[in-house]
Design a protein around this motif. Structure first.
Motif, PDB file in Angstrom:
ATOM      1  N   LEU A  85       0.836  -1.201   0.000  1.00  0.00           N
ATOM      2  CA  LEU A  85       0.000   0.000   0.000  1.00  0.00           C
ATOM      3  C   LEU A  85       0.872   1.252   0.000  1.00  0.00           C
ATOM      4  N   LEU A  86       1.930   1.246   0.797  1.00  0.00           N
ATOM      5  CA  LEU A  86       2.821   2.410   0.822  1.00  0.00           C
ATOM      6  C   LEU A  86       3.438   2.667  -0.549  1.00  0.00           C
ATOM      7  N   GLU A  87       3.785   1.601  -1.244  1.00  0.00           N
ATOM      8  CA  GLU A  87       4.300   1.767  -2.608  1.00  0.00           C
ATOM      9  C   GLU A  87       3.254   2.419  -3.498  1.00  0.00           C
ATOM     10  N   ALA A  88       2.008   1.969  -3.397  1.00  0.00           N
ATOM     11  CA  ALA A  88       0.927   2.562  -4.188  1.00  0.00           C
ATOM     12  C   ALA A  88       0.756   4.038  -3.825  1.00  0.00           C
ATOM     13  N   MET A  89       0.906   4.355  -2.549  1.00  0.00           N
ATOM     14  CA  MET A  89       0.794   5.745  -2.124  1.00  0.00           C
ATOM     15  C   MET A  89       1.933   6.581  -2.703  1.00  0.00           C
ATOM     16  N   HIS A  90       3.131   6.039  -2.729  1.00  0.00           N
ATOM     17  CA  HIS A  90       4.258   6.758  -3.339  1.00  0.00           C
ATOM     18  C   HIS A  90       4.002   6.994  -4.826  1.00  0.00           C
ATOM     19  N   ARG A  91       3.462   5.990  -5.514  1.00  0.00           N
ATOM     20  CA  ARG A  91       3.144   6.162  -6.940  1.00  0.00           C
ATOM     21  C   ARG A  91       2.063   7.218  -7.126  1.00  0.00           C
ATOM     22  N   THR A  92       1.050   7.207  -6.252  1.00  0.00           N
ATOM     23  CA  THR A  92      -0.014   8.202  -6.331  1.00  0.00           C
ATOM     24  C   THR A  92       0.554   9.598  -6.138  1.00  0.00           C
ATOM     25  N   GLU A  93       1.433   9.744  -5.151  1.00  0.00           N
ATOM     26  CA  GLU A  93       2.054  11.053  -4.918  1.00  0.00           C
ATOM     27  C   GLU A  93       2.800  11.510  -6.170  1.00  0.00           C
ATOM     28  N   ALA A  94       3.616  10.634  -6.749  1.00  0.00           N
ATOM     29  CA  ALA A  94       4.390  11.001  -7.946  1.00  0.00           C
ATOM     30  C   ALA A  94       3.468  11.359  -9.105  1.00  0.00           C
ATOM     31  N   ALA A 101      -0.811  18.633  -9.121  1.00  0.00           N
ATOM     32  CA  ALA A 101      -1.603  18.771  -7.889  1.00  0.00           C
ATOM     33  C   ALA A 101      -0.805  19.522  -6.826  1.00  0.00           C
ATOM     34  N   SER A 102      -1.516  20.212  -5.974  1.00  0.00           N
ATOM     35  CA  SER A 102      -0.873  20.964  -4.888  1.00  0.00           C
ATOM     36  C   SER A 102      -0.478  20.014  -3.760  1.00  0.00           C
ATOM     37  N   ASP A 103       0.398  20.480  -2.877  1.00  0.00           N
ATOM     38  CA  ASP A 103       0.779  19.691  -1.706  1.00  0.00           C
ATOM     39  C   ASP A 103      -0.444  19.330  -0.874  1.00  0.00           C
ATOM     40  N   GLU A 104      -1.381  20.261  -0.743  1.00  0.00           N
ATOM     41  CA  GLU A 104      -2.583  19.982   0.038  1.00  0.00           C
ATOM     42  C   GLU A 104      -3.429  18.887  -0.613  1.00  0.00           C
ATOM     43  N   GLU A 105      -3.629  18.957  -1.916  1.00  0.00           N
ATOM     44  CA  GLU A 105      -4.419  17.937  -2.611  1.00  0.00           C
ATOM     45  C   GLU A 105      -3.777  16.554  -2.449  1.00  0.00           C
ATOM     46  N   ILE A 106      -2.480  16.510  -2.575  1.00  0.00           N
ATOM     47  CA  ILE A 106      -1.758  15.238  -2.437  1.00  0.00           C
ATOM     48  C   ILE A 106      -1.898  14.699  -1.017  1.00  0.00           C
ATOM     49  N   ALA A 107      -1.680  15.551  -0.042  1.00  0.00           N
ATOM     50  CA  ALA A 107      -1.772  15.126   1.358  1.00  0.00           C
ATOM     51  C   ALA A 107      -3.162  14.598   1.687  1.00  0.00           C
ATOM     52  N   ARG A 108      -4.171  15.304   1.257  1.00  0.00           N
ATOM     53  CA  ARG A 108      -5.540  14.862   1.537  1.00  0.00           C
ATOM     54  C   ARG A 108      -5.829  13.507   0.881  1.00  0.00           C
ATOM     55  N   GLU A 109      -5.375  13.313  -0.338  1.00  0.00           N
ATOM     56  CA  GLU A 109      -5.584  12.038  -1.039  1.00  0.00           C
ATOM     57  C   GLU A 109      -4.880  10.899  -0.305  1.00  0.00           C
ATOM     58  N   LEU A 110      -3.651  11.128   0.130  1.00  0.00           N
ATOM     59  CA  LEU A 110      -2.890  10.060   0.781  1.00  0.00           C
ATOM     60  C   LEU A 110      -3.435   9.724   2.164  1.00  0.00           C
ATOM     61  N   VAL A 111      -3.880  10.718   2.908  1.00  0.00           N
ATOM     62  CA  VAL A 111      -4.511  10.442   4.208  1.00  0.00           C
ATOM     63  C   VAL A 111      -5.789   9.635   3.979  1.00  0.00           C
ATOM     64  N   ASP A 112      -6.546   9.986   2.930  1.00  0.00           N
ATOM     65  CA  ASP A 112      -7.759   9.241   2.597  1.00  0.00           C
ATOM     66  C   ASP A 112      -7.421   7.799   2.218  1.00  0.00           C
ATOM     67  N   MET A 113      -6.351   7.597   1.430  1.00  0.00           N
ATOM     68  CA  MET A 113      -5.937   6.235   1.058  1.00  0.00           C
ATOM     69  C   MET A 113      -5.596   5.411   2.298  1.00  0.00           C
ATOM     70  N   ARG A 114      -4.885   6.024   3.225  1.00  0.00           N
ATOM     71  CA  ARG A 114      -4.502   5.302   4.447  1.00  0.00           C
ATOM     72  C   ARG A 114      -5.734   4.938   5.262  1.00  0.00           C
ATOM     73  N   ASN A 115      -6.681   5.867   5.355  1.00  0.00           N
ATOM     74  CA  ASN A 115      -7.902   5.587   6.110  1.00  0.00           C
ATOM     75  C   ASN A 115      -8.744   4.513   5.428  1.00  0.00           C
ATOM     76  N   GLN A 116      -8.758   4.474   4.089  1.00  0.00           N
ATOM     77  CA  GLN A 116      -9.460   3.408   3.384  1.00  0.00           C
ATOM     78  C   GLN A 116      -8.821   2.055   3.693  1.00  0.00           C
ATOM     79  N   ALA A 117      -7.507   2.040   3.789  1.00  0.00           N
ATOM     80  CA  ALA A 117      -6.815   0.789   4.134  1.00  0.00           C
ATOM     81  C   ALA A 117      -7.230   0.317   5.523  1.00  0.00           C
TER      82      ALA A 117
END
Length: 192
Positions: A85-94, A101-117
């Motif tokens: 999952l962390l690898e997928a999150m790194h790919r999503t960030e890249a 995307a802005s830093d805020e958009e990226i952060a919100r998406e990744l926090v959401d991904m972690r919460n979905q996990a």
């Protein structure tokens, strides 16, 4: 520290596996190697007696130490899935950075991904196991899934630090499960 739990023995494995999957108390064990994902670095340590003093301050590590070997193996597999999952999150960030995307958009998406996990992991747990985790998070963060992106922003002061925190893993848990996490050698577009 002595191992003790109010959970029945049969409930311990999914609980420990879920907490190990989601633990964020430590820092990532980034080696900068070209390979990605989890690497098993050594055989799992044999279980220790439940009354054996635990050298770690991390209660998850203390619980893992006493698990029977088959349950340790399952916890290790769960942790490897978390690293995937962390690898997928790194790919999503890249990908998001590449798309502008802005830093805020990226952060919100990744926090959401972690919460979905977390939600996915809890779907395989008993209601009692879920209740224990959710009560802890509600008491600590006011949210059964854990901290929100906004709470993390208040804590860290920048969206990039929220992004980093959302992909953090517990080094102590990884070490107890004989894992080393490999990150991509480069993270294109990552800002400071």
């Amino acid at each position: 520290m002595r191992f003790s739990s109010t959970l029945p023995r049969r409930a311990l494995l999914p609980f420990v596996a879920a907490v190990a999957l989601l633990a964020t108390g430590g820092t990532a064990a980034a080696t900068g190697a070209d390979a990605c994902g989890s690497v098993i670095t050594a055989p799992l340590a044999p279980p220790v007696p439940a009354d054996d003093p635990c050298p770690s301050t991390d209660p998850v590590v203390c619980r893992i130490r006493v698990l029977p070997m088959d349950e340790k193996v399952e916890a290790q597999r769960t942790r490897i899935r978390y690293h995937d999952l962390l690898e997928a999150m790194h790919r999503t960030e890249a990908d998001m950075r590449e798309a502008g995307a802005s830093d805020e958009e990226i952060a919100r998406e990744l926090v959401d991904m972690r919460n979905q996990a977390k939600e996915i992991t809890r779907a395989g747990m008993t209601p009692e196991e879920v209740r224990v985790l959710e009560e802890r998070n509600t008491a600590k963060y006011g949210n059964p899934l854990g901290p929100t992106a906004d709470q993390l922003y208040v804590k860290y002061g920048s969206w990039q630090k929220v992004t980093d925190a959302s992909m953090r893993t517990s080094y102590a848990v990884d070490r107890e499960l004989a894992l080393d996490r490999r990150l991509p050698a480069e993270n294109p577009g990552k800002s400071s």
